[in-house]
Design a protein around this motif. Sequence first.
Motif, PDB file in Angstrom:
ATOM      1  N   ARG A 168      -0.641  24.655 -10.206  1.00  0.00           N
ATOM      2  CA  ARG A 168      -0.767  23.092 -11.007  1.00  0.00           C
ATOM      3  C   ARG A 168      -0.698  21.572 -10.906  1.00  0.00           C
ATOM      4  NH1 ARG A 168       3.566  26.689 -14.290  1.00  0.00           N
ATOM      5  NH2 ARG A 168       5.359  25.752 -12.448  1.00  0.00           N
ATOM      6  N   ALA A 169      -0.496  22.274 -10.064  1.00  0.00           N
ATOM      7  CA  ALA A 169      -0.579  20.417  -9.161  1.00  0.00           C
ATOM      8  C   ALA A 169      -2.058  20.744  -8.827  1.00  0.00           C
ATOM      9  CB  ALA A 169      -0.105  20.411  -7.420  1.00  0.00           C
ATOM     10  N   TRP A 170      -3.092  21.685  -8.410  1.00  0.00           N
ATOM     11  CA  TRP A 170      -4.852  21.350  -8.437  1.00  0.00           C
ATOM     12  C   TRP A 170      -4.709  21.727  -9.162  1.00  0.00           C
ATOM     13  CZ3 TRP A 170      -8.229  21.713  -4.748  1.00  0.00           C
ATOM     14  CH2 TRP A 170      -9.926  22.040  -5.110  1.00  0.00           C
ATOM     15  N   LYS A 171      -4.590  21.787 -10.633  1.00  0.00           N
ATOM     16  CA  LYS A 171      -4.959  21.623 -11.891  1.00  0.00           C
ATOM     17  C   LYS A 171      -5.261  20.386 -12.359  1.00  0.00           C
ATOM     18  CE  LYS A 171      -6.720  24.516 -14.458  1.00  0.00           C
ATOM     19  NZ  LYS A 171      -8.670  25.359 -14.252  1.00  0.00           N
ATOM     20  N   ALA A 172      -4.299  19.958 -12.309  1.00  0.00           N
ATOM     21  CA  ALA A 172      -4.311  18.349 -12.330  1.00  0.00           C
ATOM     22  C   ALA A 172      -4.505  17.608 -11.860  1.00  0.00           C
ATOM     23  CB  ALA A 172      -2.572  17.976 -12.902  1.00  0.00           C
ATOM     24  N   LYS A 173      -5.348  18.100 -10.996  1.00  0.00           N
ATOM     25  CA  LYS A 173      -5.843  17.168  -9.563  1.00  0.00           C
ATOM     26  C   LYS A 173      -4.620  16.383  -9.026  1.00  0.00           C
ATOM     27  CE  LYS A 173     -10.445  17.032 -11.947  1.00  0.00           C
ATOM     28  NZ  LYS A 173     -11.062  18.650 -10.981  1.00  0.00           N
ATOM     29  N   GLN A 174      -3.648  16.912  -8.221  1.00  0.00           N
ATOM     30  CA  GLN A 174      -2.855  16.188  -7.673  1.00  0.00           C
ATOM     31  C   GLN A 174      -2.459  16.004  -6.686  1.00  0.00           C
ATOM     32  OE1 GLN A 174       1.137  17.250 -10.052  1.00  0.00           O
ATOM     33  NE2 GLN A 174       0.634  16.083 -10.942  1.00  0.00           N
ATOM     34  N   VAL A 175      -3.748  17.128  -6.025  1.00  0.00           N
ATOM     35  CA  VAL A 175      -3.875  17.552  -4.342  1.00  0.00           C
ATOM     36  C   VAL A 175      -5.958  17.806  -4.575  1.00  0.00           C
ATOM     37  CG1 VAL A 175      -1.447  18.289  -3.523  1.00  0.00           C
ATOM     38  CG2 VAL A 175      -3.641  20.123  -4.733  1.00  0.00           C
ATOM     39  N   ASP A 176      -5.847  18.095  -3.257  1.00  0.00           N
ATOM     40  CA  ASP A 176      -7.610  17.203  -2.758  1.00  0.00           C
ATOM     41  C   ASP A 176      -7.543  18.639  -2.437  1.00  0.00           C
ATOM     42  OD1 ASP A 176      -7.806  15.120  -4.430  1.00  0.00           O
ATOM     43  OD2 ASP A 176      -6.814  14.069  -2.019  1.00  0.00           O
ATOM     44  N   VAL A 177      -7.054  19.715  -1.807  1.00  0.00           N
ATOM     45  CA  VAL A 177      -7.214  20.270  -0.717  1.00  0.00           C
ATOM     46  C   VAL A 177      -6.283  21.536  -1.100  1.00  0.00           C
ATOM     47  CG1 VAL A 177      -7.475  21.606   1.740  1.00  0.00           C
ATOM     48  CG2 VAL A 177      -8.794  19.251   0.610  1.00  0.00           C
TER      49      VAL A 177
ATOM     50  N   TYR B 164      -8.233  30.957   2.453  1.00  0.00           N
ATOM     51  CA  TYR B 164      -8.744  30.651   1.457  1.00  0.00           C
ATOM     52  C   TYR B 164      -8.452  29.412   1.172  1.00  0.00           C
ATOM     53  CZ  TYR B 164     -10.223  35.000  -0.506  1.00  0.00           C
ATOM     54  OH  TYR B 164     -10.462  36.663  -0.849  1.00  0.00           O
ATOM     55  N   VAL B 165      -9.511  28.093   1.929  1.00  0.00           N
ATOM     56  CA  VAL B 165      -9.029  27.259   1.352  1.00  0.00           C
ATOM     57  C   VAL B 165     -10.476  26.681   0.656  1.00  0.00           C
ATOM     58  CG1 VAL B 165      -9.512  24.857   2.484  1.00  0.00           C
ATOM     59  CG2 VAL B 165      -8.673  26.825   3.819  1.00  0.00           C
ATOM     60  N   LEU B 166      -9.538  25.731  -0.577  1.00  0.00           N
ATOM     61  CA  LEU B 166     -10.208  24.571  -1.475  1.00  0.00           C
ATOM     62  C   LEU B 166     -10.502  23.267  -1.647  1.00  0.00           C
ATOM     63  CD1 LEU B 166      -9.010  27.090  -5.129  1.00  0.00           C
ATOM     64  CD2 LEU B 166     -10.221  27.830  -3.038  1.00  0.00           C
ATOM     65  N   SER B 167     -11.356  22.858  -1.842  1.00  0.00           N
ATOM     66  CA  SER B 167     -11.403  21.669  -1.980  1.00  0.00           C
ATOM     67  C   SER B 167     -12.495  21.114  -3.525  1.00  0.00           C
ATOM     68  CB  SER B 167     -11.659  20.824  -0.427  1.00  0.00           C
ATOM     69  OG  SER B 167     -13.097  21.786  -0.166  1.00  0.00           O
ATOM     70  N   GLY B 168     -11.921  19.497  -3.515  1.00  0.00           N
ATOM     71  CA  GLY B 168     -12.976  19.043  -4.749  1.00  0.00           C
ATOM     72  C   GLY B 168     -14.401  18.996  -3.476  1.00  0.00           C
ATOM     73  N   LYS B 169     -14.907  18.269  -4.580  1.00  0.00           N
ATOM     74  CA  LYS B 169     -16.127  18.297  -4.650  1.00  0.00           C
ATOM     75  C   LYS B 169     -16.454  17.447  -3.740  1.00  0.00           C
ATOM     76  CE  LYS B 169     -17.664  15.655  -8.480  1.00  0.00           C
ATOM     77  NZ  LYS B 169     -18.518  16.014  -9.901  1.00  0.00           N
ATOM     78  N   ASP B 170     -15.555  16.687  -3.705  1.00  0.00           N
ATOM     79  CA  ASP B 170     -15.561  15.318  -3.092  1.00  0.00           C
ATOM     80  C   ASP B 170     -15.372  14.984  -1.303  1.00  0.00           C
ATOM     81  OD1 ASP B 170     -13.573  14.975  -4.424  1.00  0.00           O
ATOM     82  OD2 ASP B 170     -13.491  12.727  -4.887  1.00  0.00           O
ATOM     83  N   ILE B 171     -14.532  16.107  -1.222  1.00  0.00           N
ATOM     84  CA  ILE B 171     -14.544  16.401   0.124  1.00  0.00           C
ATOM     85  C   ILE B 171     -15.033  17.801   1.007  1.00  0.00           C
ATOM     86  CG2 ILE B 171     -11.734  16.999   1.254  1.00  0.00           C
ATOM     87  CD1 ILE B 171     -11.374  14.920  -0.347  1.00  0.00           C
TER      88      ILE B 171
ATOM     89  N   ALA C 287     -10.177  17.450  10.717  1.00  0.00           N
ATOM     90  CA  ALA C 287     -11.471  17.918  10.230  1.00  0.00           C
ATOM     91  C   ALA C 287     -11.797  17.493   8.663  1.00  0.00           C
ATOM     92  CB  ALA C 287     -11.769  18.733   9.829  1.00  0.00           C
ATOM     93  N   LEU C 288     -11.037  16.696   8.037  1.00  0.00           N
ATOM     94  CA  LEU C 288     -11.252  16.966   6.237  1.00  0.00           C
ATOM     95  C   LEU C 288     -11.220  14.790   5.861  1.00  0.00           C
ATOM     96  CD1 LEU C 288      -7.862  18.101   4.887  1.00  0.00           C
ATOM     97  CD2 LEU C 288     -10.539  19.305   5.117  1.00  0.00           C
ATOM     98  N   ASP C 289     -12.329  14.895   5.450  1.00  0.00           N
ATOM     99  CA  ASP C 289     -13.402  13.215   4.708  1.00  0.00           C
ATOM    100  C   ASP C 289     -13.457  13.160   3.687  1.00  0.00           C
ATOM    101  OD1 ASP C 289     -13.632  10.559   6.007  1.00  0.00           O
ATOM    102  OD2 ASP C 289     -14.599  10.948   7.673  1.00  0.00           O
ATOM    103  N   TRP C 290     -13.497  12.386   2.924  1.00  0.00           N
ATOM    104  CA  TRP C 290     -14.141  12.402   1.978  1.00  0.00           C
ATOM    105  C   TRP C 290     -15.905  12.216   2.075  1.00  0.00           C
ATOM    106  CZ3 TRP C 290     -10.778  11.984  -2.249  1.00  0.00           C
ATOM    107  CH2 TRP C 290      -9.979  12.311  -1.875  1.00  0.00           C
ATOM    108  N   LEU C 291     -16.392  12.699   1.104  1.00  0.00           N
ATOM    109  CA  LEU C 291     -18.133  12.406   0.667  1.00  0.00           C
ATOM    110  C   LEU C 291     -18.477  11.402   0.103  1.00  0.00           C
ATOM    111  CD1 LEU C 291     -18.708  16.360  -0.134  1.00  0.00           C
ATOM    112  CD2 LEU C 291     -19.267  15.221   1.849  1.00  0.00           C
TER     113      LEU C 291
END
Length: 518
Positions: A238-247, A490-497, A514-518
């Motif tokens: 639910r947090a992922w769908k609501a964009k409350q987490v980026d990864v 599995y690692v899911l991340s937003g398109k801007d990560i 290793a994570l950063d913003w694009l």
Amino acid sequence: MRSIRLRILVACAVVLAAAVGGWQLLAAGEGNSAPIKVGTTDAVTGLDPAGAYDAGSWALYSNLYQSLMTFSPGSAEPVPDAASSCRFVGQMLRTYQCELRDDLTFSSGRPITAEDVKYSFDRVMNIKADVGPKSLFASLKSVRAQGLTVTFQLSTRDATFPYKVATGAGAIVDRTKYPADGLREGDAVDGSGPYVLKAYESGVSAALEPNPKYRGAIGNVGNAISVRYFKKSEDLHRAWKAKQVDVTHRQMPPAVVAGLAPGDPEVRINETGSSDIRNLVFNVRKGSPMAGRAVRQAAATLVDRSGIASSIYHGTVEPLYSLIPQGVTGHSTPFFDKNSTHDAARAEQLLLNAGVRTPVRITLGYALGGAARQEAAELKRQLEAEDLFEVRVVEKTDWADFQADYTAGKFDAYTVGWVMDFPDPDNFSQPLVGSGNSLGNGYANPEIDRLILDTQQFSDRGRTAEDFQKLQLIVADDVPLVPLWQKKDYVLSGKDISGGQYLSDGTGVWRLWALDWL
């Protein structure tokens, strides 16, 4: 749960699937300094490295603490981190020596000395926490510090020791802040890792900021990180769908993972091979119904792994018939050879021959998270299908409480996942079935202990395969546990990560840097 590495035969296939590049291949985000929010259902049981041996805690430790050695992406062999170099002295594999870097400080600014390293290992051995990592250092006899040199004297030959040093068990703590004979209380962390802990709420969140004083193997520490902890996979989803987490990493609901669309432009999906496994563990202590080997063998015969993999995990896991998973030296299928199908007639005969009255009444414990509730219900159904067992299921919502209960022998059976600490079969033997193992089920077998010692004398890990296969045959006959499944990561991340492909690669290191913003 976790620990080690060396040159391995097939294990590299698991690790290399995640990473061809290195730590320098990180995209640098510009103009966005907001913390990257990472969601997980893994629990942190404690912030003191001497008192925890679980995936969630060690994932955090790899960012807050330093060990003498670490693992770079895609490598099955440890490389120096807090050390400038480490090596075995002589040919006997009983003396391991490291030279400490001369530019290290804790995040407080206090210089790190060889005495801090010795102190950190001594604490693990002396405190002997019930759920701590002491079992990893069964071969460690003593630690000596002199100048910048740390010398480990081993009681037996142990080619796997460098891998153990590289895990969370080898985390270096400030000897002025951590008591010698007990665990540190509170939420403060004094380490020298790539991040500092700015805020922490147990079971809820951890705020990490780059540590400007860090010196070690990592060439570039990325963005600030906010780790969000969730009790249930559904909450993480639910947090992922609501964009409350980026990864997200460990564990989205299996049905969601199975339905992922690789072509979705909004989501980056990183799927890698993994040696993450799950076992049904039996309490073999006197007084438990599972103390009888025939009862354990009967239960193992009733378990239908394929049914669990398909109905509960929607094909995101594969049935496992081996203590050592696929992709790791020594893998074989002894449990398949002994009980490959759900065989109620054989189970009934085993109990009858042993004079065991049925139904055998047992408690089955599990910790809430992932699909554990559905899995426990399916195991109960399978075990009770022929009226040979009567199963009372006990759910624990807190992982630390669950750990305390199973180590105290409060369950007759319990399900526990195992995350590889280092890509070596030793990590699936000593901690799981060796005497004093971390599963806390009371199991010990002198022949298994002998085989473990025999395997530790070979630097060429390919030479251990035959002994590990012998060991697994004993386990399949004694049945202190039943391997259930092996999963992918599995690692899911937003398109801007960027950097999601480096977050996890099966070596037990959680590369938040290793994570950063694009």
